[in-house]
Write a protein that holds these residues in place. Sequence first.
Motif, mmCIF file in Angstrom:
data_model
loop_
_atom_site.group_PDB
_atom_site.id
_atom_site.type_symbol
_atom_site.label_atom_id
_atom_site.label_comp_id
_atom_site.label_asym_id
_atom_site.label_seq_id
_atom_site.Cartn_x
_atom_site.Cartn_y
_atom_site.Cartn_z
ATOM 1 N N ASP A 31 45.070 42.503 49.535
ATOM 2 C CA ASP A 31 43.860 42.924 49.418
ATOM 3 C C ASP A 31 43.913 43.180 50.495
ATOM 4 O O ASP A 31 43.634 44.628 51.401
ATOM 5 C CB ASP A 31 42.923 42.422 49.697
ATOM 6 C CG ASP A 31 43.724 42.424 47.125
ATOM 7 O OD1 ASP A 31 44.603 43.875 46.928
ATOM 8 O OD2 ASP A 31 43.252 41.955 46.615
ATOM 9 N N ARG A 32 44.164 42.898 51.855
ATOM 10 C CA ARG A 32 43.387 42.676 53.521
ATOM 11 C C ARG A 32 44.943 42.884 54.689
ATOM 12 O O ARG A 32 44.323 44.029 55.496
ATOM 13 C CB ARG A 32 42.955 41.347 53.971
ATOM 14 C CG ARG A 32 41.413 40.672 53.290
ATOM 15 C CD ARG A 32 40.908 40.305 53.771
ATOM 16 N NE ARG A 32 39.577 39.529 52.738
ATOM 17 C CZ ARG A 32 39.368 38.487 51.938
ATOM 18 N NH1 ARG A 32 40.239 38.142 51.170
ATOM 19 N NH2 ARG A 32 38.297 39.111 51.609
ATOM 20 N N GLY A 54 44.981 48.798 53.324
ATOM 21 C CA GLY A 54 43.901 49.234 53.342
ATOM 22 C C GLY A 54 42.273 49.714 52.568
ATOM 23 O O GLY A 54 43.045 48.856 51.014
ATOM 24 N N ALA A 55 41.788 49.686 52.771
ATOM 25 C CA ALA A 55 40.730 49.593 52.242
ATOM 26 C C ALA A 55 40.616 50.769 50.944
ATOM 27 O O ALA A 55 41.520 51.567 51.165
ATOM 28 C CB ALA A 55 39.367 49.595 52.887
ATOM 29 N N ARG A 66 43.671 52.320 44.665
ATOM 30 C CA ARG A 66 42.674 51.012 45.311
ATOM 31 C C ARG A 66 43.701 50.236 46.401
ATOM 32 O O ARG A 66 43.191 49.080 46.606
ATOM 33 C CB ARG A 66 43.582 50.316 43.369
ATOM 34 C CG ARG A 66 41.743 50.758 43.216
ATOM 35 C CD ARG A 66 42.114 49.984 41.837
ATOM 36 N NE ARG A 66 42.843 50.970 40.593
ATOM 37 C CZ ARG A 66 43.927 50.317 40.242
ATOM 38 N NH1 ARG A 66 44.195 49.041 41.140
ATOM 39 N NH2 ARG A 66 44.688 50.454 39.365
ATOM 40 N N HIS A 67 44.976 50.567 46.580
ATOM 41 C CA HIS A 67 45.737 49.707 47.269
ATOM 42 C C HIS A 67 46.508 50.842 47.925
ATOM 43 O O HIS A 67 48.137 51.203 48.300
ATOM 44 C CB HIS A 67 46.790 48.812 46.225
ATOM 45 C CG HIS A 67 46.350 47.770 46.549
ATOM 46 N ND1 HIS A 67 46.303 47.542 44.725
ATOM 47 C CD2 HIS A 67 45.503 46.148 46.275
ATOM 48 C CE1 HIS A 67 44.855 46.367 44.457
ATOM 49 N NE2 HIS A 67 45.311 45.674 45.531
#
Length: 283
Positions: free
Chosen positions: A60-61, A65-66, A72-73
């Motif tokens: 996720d990090r 990206g955000a 979502r990804h």
Amino acid sequence: MNAIISASELVSALAGENPPVVLDVRWQLGVAKAAGEPPFDGLAAYASGHLPGAVYVDLDRELAGAPGTGGRHPLPDVEEFGAAMRRAGVSAARPVVVYDGGQGWAAARAWWLLRWTGHPDVRVLDGGLPSWTGDLSTDAPVPAEGDFRPVPASDGLLDADGAAALARSGVLFDARAGERYRGEVEPIDPVGGHIPGAVSAPTNENLGPDGRFLPAEELGDRFKALGAVDGTAVGVYCGSGVSGAHEVLALAVAGIPAALYVGSWSEWSSDPSRPVAVGPDPQ
């Protein structure tokens, strides 16, 4: 270049003259869990035991990206991704092996990103951590800084318009479960269904009962039966660009190049102006 590696092959590679950097990318989709059940913690799983020398990478990090309008990804910032890979010890002249908890989705996301940004030698541990029969380690290595500098390829990546066009001009595979493709259920995104023209090809059907990929010939037969014949451009999407990377990996094992729509259904369905098809047929 092979896209996957067996546990026994990895043992031999680690004992070789140029052993691979090993990345642990354990992750689970953040769907609703039973009351009182804590969310999956990849770092905690890593700390409890991992392949000796493996470095943890957070999907996720560091591999996305955000969340936002891109899904979502979405793709990570290229420079930030490169810095994360260098911190993990990734260098251009050293092989990389990626694994996760066994599902293969997260490992495939790391594989796809590294390949798309120019790393020449990346493989996924077939079967993930459950396939490893050797000892596990609880040490957290701090590798020497790598030198990998990502350079995104000019192809291999689809946006929403490109995915829509490919569904008509070539073949666009939907890697999600069949019930999500058909629009019968949608546990995460705002709308159920699929991109018009896309073909249902659930990624779990690329694996055998042991969690490893089917033989290359069987995978090739499967994808050809679904439309990925010689000379046809192929693309893949999923919910948010993670399991879709696993399908791209399966296609690579079969010798079929494919592009990935990273935004996938999470991006597509967030725009009410985009058409949605439901039911078992591509439409």
